[in-house]
Structures are given as structure tokens and as C-alpha cells.
Design a protein around this motif. Structure first.
Motif, PDB file in Angstrom:
ATOM      1  N   GLU A 163      -4.596 -10.318  -8.660  1.00  0.00           N
ATOM      2  CA  GLU A 163      -3.579  -9.186  -9.189  1.00  0.00           C
ATOM      3  C   GLU A 163      -3.688  -8.198  -8.121  1.00  0.00           C
ATOM      4  O   GLU A 163      -2.625  -8.012  -8.388  1.00  0.00           O
ATOM      5  N   ARG A 164      -4.645  -7.740  -7.264  1.00  0.00           N
ATOM      6  CA  ARG A 164      -4.033  -7.329  -6.070  1.00  0.00           C
ATOM      7  C   ARG A 164      -2.838  -7.298  -5.991  1.00  0.00           C
ATOM      8  O   ARG A 164      -1.716  -6.775  -4.613  1.00  0.00           O
ATOM      9  N   ARG A 165      -2.904  -9.178  -5.241  1.00  0.00           N
ATOM     10  CA  ARG A 165      -1.969  -9.941  -4.798  1.00  0.00           C
ATOM     11  C   ARG A 165      -0.800  -9.264  -5.267  1.00  0.00           C
ATOM     12  O   ARG A 165       0.590  -9.037  -4.159  1.00  0.00           O
ATOM     13  N   ALA A 166      -0.651  -9.048  -6.188  1.00  0.00           N
ATOM     14  CA  ALA A 166       0.752  -9.706  -7.026  1.00  0.00           C
ATOM     15  C   ALA A 166       1.547  -8.143  -6.593  1.00  0.00           C
ATOM     16  O   ALA A 166       2.610  -8.042  -6.974  1.00  0.00           O
ATOM     17  N   THR A 167       0.380  -7.097  -7.621  1.00  0.00           N
ATOM     18  CA  THR A 167       1.081  -6.177  -7.486  1.00  0.00           C
ATOM     19  C   THR A 167       1.722  -5.609  -5.867  1.00  0.00           C
ATOM     20  O   THR A 167       2.525  -4.805  -6.033  1.00  0.00           O
ATOM     21  N   TRP A 168       1.032  -5.703  -5.267  1.00  0.00           N
ATOM     22  CA  TRP A 168       1.469  -5.351  -3.478  1.00  0.00           C
ATOM     23  C   TRP A 168       2.773  -6.238  -3.150  1.00  0.00           C
ATOM     24  O   TRP A 168       3.479  -5.673  -2.548  1.00  0.00           O
ATOM     25  N   GLY A 169       2.325  -7.637  -2.960  1.00  0.00           N
ATOM     26  CA  GLY A 169       3.744  -8.254  -3.211  1.00  0.00           C
ATOM     27  C   GLY A 169       5.157  -7.817  -3.842  1.00  0.00           C
ATOM     28  O   GLY A 169       5.775  -7.585  -2.471  1.00  0.00           O
ATOM     29  N   LEU A 170       4.601  -7.764  -5.223  1.00  0.00           N
ATOM     30  CA  LEU A 170       6.175  -7.348  -5.526  1.00  0.00           C
ATOM     31  C   LEU A 170       6.342  -6.002  -5.434  1.00  0.00           C
ATOM     32  O   LEU A 170       7.247  -6.192  -5.599  1.00  0.00           O
ATOM     33  N   GLY A 171       5.757  -5.143  -5.145  1.00  0.00           N
ATOM     34  CA  GLY A 171       5.762  -3.613  -5.047  1.00  0.00           C
ATOM     35  C   GLY A 171       6.419  -3.329  -3.422  1.00  0.00           C
ATOM     36  O   GLY A 171       7.800  -3.285  -2.977  1.00  0.00           O
ATOM     37  N   THR A 172       6.117  -4.858  -2.908  1.00  0.00           N
ATOM     38  CA  THR A 172       6.997  -4.757  -1.827  1.00  0.00           C
ATOM     39  C   THR A 172       8.320  -5.355  -1.667  1.00  0.00           C
ATOM     40  O   THR A 172       9.190  -4.649  -0.923  1.00  0.00           O
ATOM     41  N   VAL A 173       8.258  -6.408  -2.822  1.00  0.00           N
ATOM     42  CA  VAL A 173       9.471  -7.441  -2.685  1.00  0.00           C
ATOM     43  C   VAL A 173      10.534  -6.213  -3.501  1.00  0.00           C
ATOM     44  O   VAL A 173      11.632  -5.881  -2.668  1.00  0.00           O
ATOM     45  N   PHE A 174       9.871  -4.924  -4.518  1.00  0.00           N
ATOM     46  CA  PHE A 174      11.220  -4.285  -4.385  1.00  0.00           C
ATOM     47  C   PHE A 174      11.640  -3.086  -3.692  1.00  0.00           C
ATOM     48  O   PHE A 174      12.710  -2.993  -3.670  1.00  0.00           O
ATOM     49  N   SER A 175      10.603  -2.761  -3.454  1.00  0.00           N
ATOM     50  CA  SER A 175      10.766  -1.663  -2.407  1.00  0.00           C
ATOM     51  C   SER A 175      11.675  -2.057  -1.512  1.00  0.00           C
ATOM     52  O   SER A 175      13.295  -1.364  -0.566  1.00  0.00           O
ATOM     53  N   LEU A 176      11.165  -2.787  -0.944  1.00  0.00           N
ATOM     54  CA  LEU A 176      12.196  -3.477   0.537  1.00  0.00           C
ATOM     55  C   LEU A 176      13.691  -3.863  -0.531  1.00  0.00           C
ATOM     56  O   LEU A 176      14.737  -3.991   0.571  1.00  0.00           O
ATOM     57  N   ARG A 177      13.712  -4.454  -1.358  1.00  0.00           N
ATOM     58  CA  ARG A 177      15.823  -4.669  -1.978  1.00  0.00           C
ATOM     59  C   ARG A 177      15.451  -3.214  -2.366  1.00  0.00           C
ATOM     60  O   ARG A 177      16.613  -3.257  -1.719  1.00  0.00           O
ATOM     61  N   MET A 178      14.858  -1.937  -2.464  1.00  0.00           N
ATOM     62  CA  MET A 178      15.853  -1.031  -3.002  1.00  0.00           C
ATOM     63  C   MET A 178      16.266   0.027  -1.481  1.00  0.00           C
ATOM     64  O   MET A 178      16.988   0.459  -2.037  1.00  0.00           O
ATOM     65  N   LEU A 179      15.978  -0.902  -0.724  1.00  0.00           N
ATOM     66  CA  LEU A 179      16.153   0.092   0.530  1.00  0.00           C
ATOM     67  C   LEU A 179      17.778   0.228   1.308  1.00  0.00           C
ATOM     68  O   LEU A 179      18.187   0.951   1.432  1.00  0.00           O
ATOM     69  N   GLY A 180      18.246  -1.212   0.364  1.00  0.00           N
ATOM     70  CA  GLY A 180      19.417  -1.789   0.463  1.00  0.00           C
ATOM     71  C   GLY A 180      20.215  -0.428  -0.510  1.00  0.00           C
ATOM     72  O   GLY A 180      21.391  -0.111   0.085  1.00  0.00           O
ATOM     73  N   MET A 181      19.690   0.078  -1.474  1.00  0.00           N
ATOM     74  CA  MET A 181      20.316   0.330  -2.279  1.00  0.00           C
ATOM     75  C   MET A 181      21.080   1.666  -1.197  1.00  0.00           C
ATOM     76  O   MET A 181      21.552   1.722  -1.551  1.00  0.00           O
ATOM     77  N   PHE A 182      19.750   2.070  -1.010  1.00  0.00           N
ATOM     78  CA  PHE A 182      19.518   3.801  -0.630  1.00  0.00           C
ATOM     79  C   PHE A 182      19.946   3.490   0.764  1.00  0.00           C
ATOM     80  O   PHE A 182      20.382   5.555   0.986  1.00  0.00           O
ATOM     81  N   MET A 183      19.343   3.174   1.604  1.00  0.00           N
ATOM     82  CA  MET A 183      19.379   3.361   2.592  1.00  0.00           C
ATOM     83  C   MET A 183      21.410   3.704   3.102  1.00  0.00           C
ATOM     84  O   MET A 183      21.877   4.546   3.763  1.00  0.00           O
ATOM     85  N   VAL A 184      22.346   2.815   2.914  1.00  0.00           N
ATOM     86  CA  VAL A 184      23.936   2.998   2.587  1.00  0.00           C
ATOM     87  C   VAL A 184      23.929   4.685   2.101  1.00  0.00           C
ATOM     88  O   VAL A 184      25.215   5.075   2.710  1.00  0.00           O
ATOM     89  N   LEU A 185      23.519   5.014   1.220  1.00  0.00           N
ATOM     90  CA  LEU A 185      24.158   6.359   0.494  1.00  0.00           C
ATOM     91  C   LEU A 185      24.200   7.541   1.235  1.00  0.00           C
ATOM     92  O   LEU A 185      25.399   7.680   1.030  1.00  0.00           O
ATOM     93  N   PRO A 186      23.336   7.744   1.980  1.00  0.00           N
ATOM     94  CA  PRO A 186      23.263   8.917   3.109  1.00  0.00           C
ATOM     95  C   PRO A 186      24.642   8.802   4.186  1.00  0.00           C
ATOM     96  O   PRO A 186      24.807  10.276   4.688  1.00  0.00           O
ATOM     97  N   VAL A 187      24.856   7.600   4.190  1.00  0.00           N
ATOM     98  CA  VAL A 187      25.381   7.140   5.628  1.00  0.00           C
ATOM     99  C   VAL A 187      27.244   6.708   5.410  1.00  0.00           C
ATOM    100  O   VAL A 187      27.916   6.746   6.193  1.00  0.00           O
ATOM    101  N   LEU A 188      27.307   6.189   4.549  1.00  0.00           N
ATOM    102  CA  LEU A 188      28.478   5.631   4.443  1.00  0.00           C
ATOM    103  C   LEU A 188      30.331   6.206   4.341  1.00  0.00           C
ATOM    104  O   LEU A 188      30.857   6.420   4.539  1.00  0.00           O
ATOM    105  N   THR A 189      29.595   7.489   3.630  1.00  0.00           N
ATOM    106  CA  THR A 189      31.096   8.321   3.118  1.00  0.00           C
ATOM    107  C   THR A 189      31.226   9.018   4.989  1.00  0.00           C
ATOM    108  O   THR A 189      32.248   9.082   4.887  1.00  0.00           O
ATOM    109  N   THR A 190      30.263   8.771   5.735  1.00  0.00           N
ATOM    110  CA  THR A 190      30.565   9.649   7.093  1.00  0.00           C
ATOM    111  C   THR A 190      31.372   8.360   8.262  1.00  0.00           C
ATOM    112  O   THR A 190      32.614   8.430   8.755  1.00  0.00           O
ATOM    113  N   TYR A 191      30.516   7.552   8.588  1.00  0.00           N
ATOM    114  CA  TYR A 191      30.492   6.438   9.623  1.00  0.00           C
ATOM    115  C   TYR A 191      31.179   5.385   8.697  1.00  0.00           C
ATOM    116  O   TYR A 191      31.983   4.338   9.361  1.00  0.00           O
ATOM    117  N   GLY A 192      31.875   5.304   7.190  1.00  0.00           N
ATOM    118  CA  GLY A 192      32.136   4.239   6.771  1.00  0.00           C
ATOM    119  C   GLY A 192      34.034   4.679   6.805  1.00  0.00           C
ATOM    120  O   GLY A 192      34.559   4.265   6.574  1.00  0.00           O
TER     121      GLY A 192
END
Length: 453
Positions: free
Chosen positions: A10-39
Motif C-alpha cells: 500500500e505504501r509503494r502504491a501510494t508513493w509510486g502513483l502519487g509521484t507519477v501523478f505529480s510528475l505528469r501534472m508538472l507538465g501542465m503547470f510549469m508551462v503556465l507562468p512562462v508561455l505568455t512571455t517566452y512563447g
């Protein structure tokens, strides 16, 4: 052994899936504050197309969220999660390799099309016991907020030092790490748990859609993400015009996010412990409305912009914490998973509308008009919020039943228990879905009752 203590799986599932979910969500949010200026340096770039590039991620997510969740029941959780992450990696590589805004738009659409959130939650249900599932899902929820804060800080830093294309390459690498974690760290489920508390159920969507209380909450998350995406179409440029270069924007986001995280804790405790959810919710909408008004009137004044951002982040983080709790409280017994699926779809529709509409308004008019639009949306949201009822302060439980139980008799006994407000028996799933006031009756007490039946 304490039965409520998580096992190593259960701990492996929670930490592993939480990390997978977080790594993917970074792709959505990291672009948000920069795309308007650098894009804007990309070939063919314009404010409306930048807004489309921000919002199309949410549109793809909204389209594929529910179908992918249902598909995971047929082809398996892990294959769908890996397939979704591969789509995300492909989209990131396309965005990293292009010099055109249209390449970014295509890449972002592919990133969003790998909608794995429902499959992640379903696999988490497969790998955790009932008494530990709430803790595991709470961890995923907390990781969402932490990921947002990290992305808002590191997105501008990475883009300043290495460029927008490097940011997408890093996002692709992070998603690839997510694939490795899914394959090597996350345990494989021996069987699928048909759990209406965490998964979509065919034929139940209409019943949830017509629930007016849930509809108000879905409208709320829709409005919240319209405000988020449209505001961040306009904000980076406003800070730049105020004399604060894009390379330094991370400092604003770091300070305001830290203050926001600390500030919202007392309000969350007040809302839950004191049972003042409606008052807290309406106050939060008022705060977001004030934030949009402050940003609307800020012009190029740096400290007024910072004040508006600070108020916005406090309201945003608080709303992200209490909205899922409200959905859980308001969802009918046995329909929480479906309610959360439609809630997530509404969230990504908000992302799509906020990015696209915000970009169009910014390109056609100016940043102040974007914040004026936000003020109008927040005002409409406030009018809807005032019509809310105080939610029932109940928790959703799924109790696994034995084969030899008399379902009708057990249902009567469960309904007679103090604090039980709803019972939904599903004999073919060997499950009882119960809504209880945990201050009156606890899960162990109900499980003891079931065991004695």
C-alpha cells in the motif's frame, strides 16, 4: 498488527502513483507562468494562439478523461497509464522540437490526450484496502497542491536559464521517469476492484449530472480554472511591464504560494471541524472576486499586482482543498467515483475555456479586460454560491460483504445506526456503500455490525 497501518504494498502504491501523478501534472503547470512571455518568440505566435496552447491541454483532458477511465477496466490500469504517459512524452518531444506556435499547440494537445488520472485512482483502489484508501487518496490530493507550487517556481527558472524548448525536454524526461516508476515501483494488481467510491460506473452519469448540488460544485471548479488560466495569460506580461523581468517571476510565485499555503490551513480546519463549509466557500469566492478586481485596477503598479496575486493564490489553494471535500459530501451513496470523474472533467473544461478565452480577450483588447472578464465570472460564481445549501457532514464508505449475508436485513440494520444517512447495497459487487457522520458512528463500528450479521 494494527489493521489500519499501511502495508508495504500500500505504501509503494501510494508513493509510486502519487509521484507519477505529480510528475505528469508538472507538465501542465510549469508551462503556465512562462508561455505568455517566452512563447511570443515562436513563429506565428499571437496572444490568442498562446491562450489556445495553454487551454488545449485541458480540452484534450476533458474529452478523454471519462473514456480512458472506463477503458482501464477492460485493458488494465498499468497498460493505460503507461500508454497515456507515452502520449504525454510524445507531445512534450513535439513541443520541444518545434519553432512554431502550432507545434506547441499540437504537442500540448497530445500531452492532454493521455488522460491517466482516472486510471491512477482506479489502480490505487485496486492496491489499497478500504480502511486505508482515504489516506492514500488524500496523499494524491496534497501532491496536487505541492506540484502546483513547485511548477510555478521552477517553470520560470528553467525557462530563463535553458529556454522554452529545454523546459519541454525536461517535462518529457519527467514523464519518462513516471513510466519507469509505473513499471518497476508501483505494484501490479491481481484483480480489479469495482469500487464506486473511486471509479466511474456506466449508466450512472445522468443521475449525477442532474444533481443540482453537484452541478453547483462542478460550476465552481469550472469557474476556478477559467480564472486561473485566463489570469496567467495576462499576468506575466503585466509584471514585465511593471519592470519585473520574466527571469525573476519565480520569486513572486514562491513567496505568494508559501504565504497562501500557511494561510489556508486555519480556514480548512474551521470549515471542516466547525462545520462551516458554506460560509468558508462563499468567503473564498468573495476573496477571488476581490483578487480579480485588484488585478483589474492594478495597471502596471508592481505591488498592487503582487497583492492581487497573493489574494488569488490564497483563494485558489483554499478552494482546491474544500471543493473535492464538498463533492464527496454531496455525492449520493455509491456514486462518489462518478461524481469525482465529472468534477475533474469540469475542471479541465475550465482549463480549456480559461486559456482560449483569456488569450482571445488579451489579444483583442488588453490585460485589464482579461481581469475584467475574471471579475464578471467571479461575480456570477458568487451569485451561484449564495444559493448553496450547507452540505451534509458525512463520509463515504464502502464495506465489503460476505457471501452468506442477508442483504435486506443488513440494509435495515445499517439504516438504523445513528449517524448513517444513506445506504446503497450492491449484491453483485458484495458491497455496501454508506454515508455516515464519523463524529457519531465510525467505520470499525459498522464493520463490527456487518461481521455480526
Amino acid at each position: 498488527m494494527n489493521d489500519n497501518k499501511m502495508t508495504s504494498i500500500e505504501r509503494r502504491a501510494t508513493w509510486g502513483l502519487g509521484t507519477v501523478f505529480s510528475l505528469r501534472m508538472l507538465g501542465m503547470f510549469m508551462v503556465l507562468p512562462v508561455l505568455t512571455t517566452y512563447g511570443m518568440a515562436l513563429q506565428g505566435a499571437s496572444e490568442p494562439l498562446i491562450g489556445l496552447a495553454i487551454g488545449i491541454y485541458g480540452l484534450a483532458q476533458a474529452v478523454f478523461q471519462i473514456p480512458f477511465g472506463l477503458l482501464s477496466d477492460r485493458i488494465g490500469r498499468k497498460p493505460l497509464i503507461v500508454g497515456g504517459l507515452l502520449l504525454f512524452v510524445l507531445g512534450s518531444i513535439i513541443a520541444a522540437s518545434t519553432v512554431s506556435i502550432w507545434g506547441i499547440i499540437l504537442g500540448r494537445a497530445l500531452q492532454g490526450s493521455g488522460a491517466i488520472a482516472a486510471a491512477v485512482m482506479a489502480l490505487l483502489s485496486d492496491l489499497t484496502r478500504e480502511q486505508n484508501r482515504t489516506k492514500a487518496m488524500a496523499f494524491i490530493g496534497i501532491s496536487f497542491g505541492v506540484t502546483f507550487a513547485i511548477a510555478m517556481v521552477f517553470g520560470p527558472v528553467i525557462t530563463h536559464y535553458f529556454g522554452l524548448h529545454a523546459l519541454f525536454w525536461i517535462i518529457a524526461i519527467l514523464a519518462s521517469v513516471g513510466i519507469i516508476i509505473t513499471l518497476l515501483v508501483v505494484p501490479s494488481a491481481r484483480h480489479h476492484v469495482l469500487n464506486r467510491e473511486s471509479g466511474m460506473v456506466k449508466g450512472s452519469i445522468r443521475q449525477v449530472l442532474i444533481n443540482q448540488r453537484l452541478a453547483r460544485l462542478n460550476a465552481g471548479i469550472l469557474c476556478l480554472h477559467i480564472l486561473l488560466m485566463s489570469s496567467f495569460v495576462a499576468l506575466p506580461g503585466q509584471f514585465e511591464q511593471a519592470g519585473f523581468p520574466p527571469s525573476q517571476h519565480w520569486k513572486i510565485y514562491l513567496v505568494t504560494m508559501l504565504i497562501a499555503f500557511v494561510s489556508v490551513v486555519p480556514f480548512i480546519i474551521y470549515a471542516e471541524a466547525k462545520r462551516k463549509m458554506k460560509r468558508t466557500f462563499i468567503g473564498c469566492v468573495v476573496l477571488l472576486l476581490i483578487a480579480e478586481i485588484v488585478l483589474w485596477g492594478a495597471g502596471n503598479d508592481f505591488w498592487t499586482l503582487v497583492t492581487g496575486v497573493q489574494l488569488f493564490f490564497i483563494g485558489f489553494n483554499l478552494m482546491e482543498a474544500i471543493l473535492p471535500s464538498l463533492v464527496s459530501k454531496e455525492s449520493p451513496a455509491g456514486y462518489k467515483g462518478t461524481a469525482m470523474g465529472l468534477y475533474s472533467t469540469s475542471q479541465f473544461i475550465g482549463v480549456a475555456i480559461g486559456g482560449s478565452l483569456g488569450g482571445w480577450v488579451f489579444g483583442t483588447f488588453d490585460a485589464q479586460t482579461v481581469f475584467l472578464m475574471g471579475t464578471i465570472i467571479a461575480s456570477l460564481w458568487l451569485m451561484i454560491s449564495i444559493t448553496m445549501h450547507e452540505p451534509p457532514y458525512v463520509s463515504s464508505l464502502r464495506i465489503v460483504l460476505n457471501d452468506n449475508i442477508d442483504f435486506n436485513k443488513l440494509e435495515q440494520r445499517l439504516r438504523a445506526q445513528p449517524g448513517v444517512s444513506a445506504v446503497f447495497m450492491v449484491p453483485e459487487e458484495k458491497s455496501a456503500y454508506v454515508k455516515i457522520d464519523s463524529k457519531v458512528t465510525s467505520r470499525p463500528e459498522l464493520e463490527a455490525l456487518v461481521a455480526s450479521s
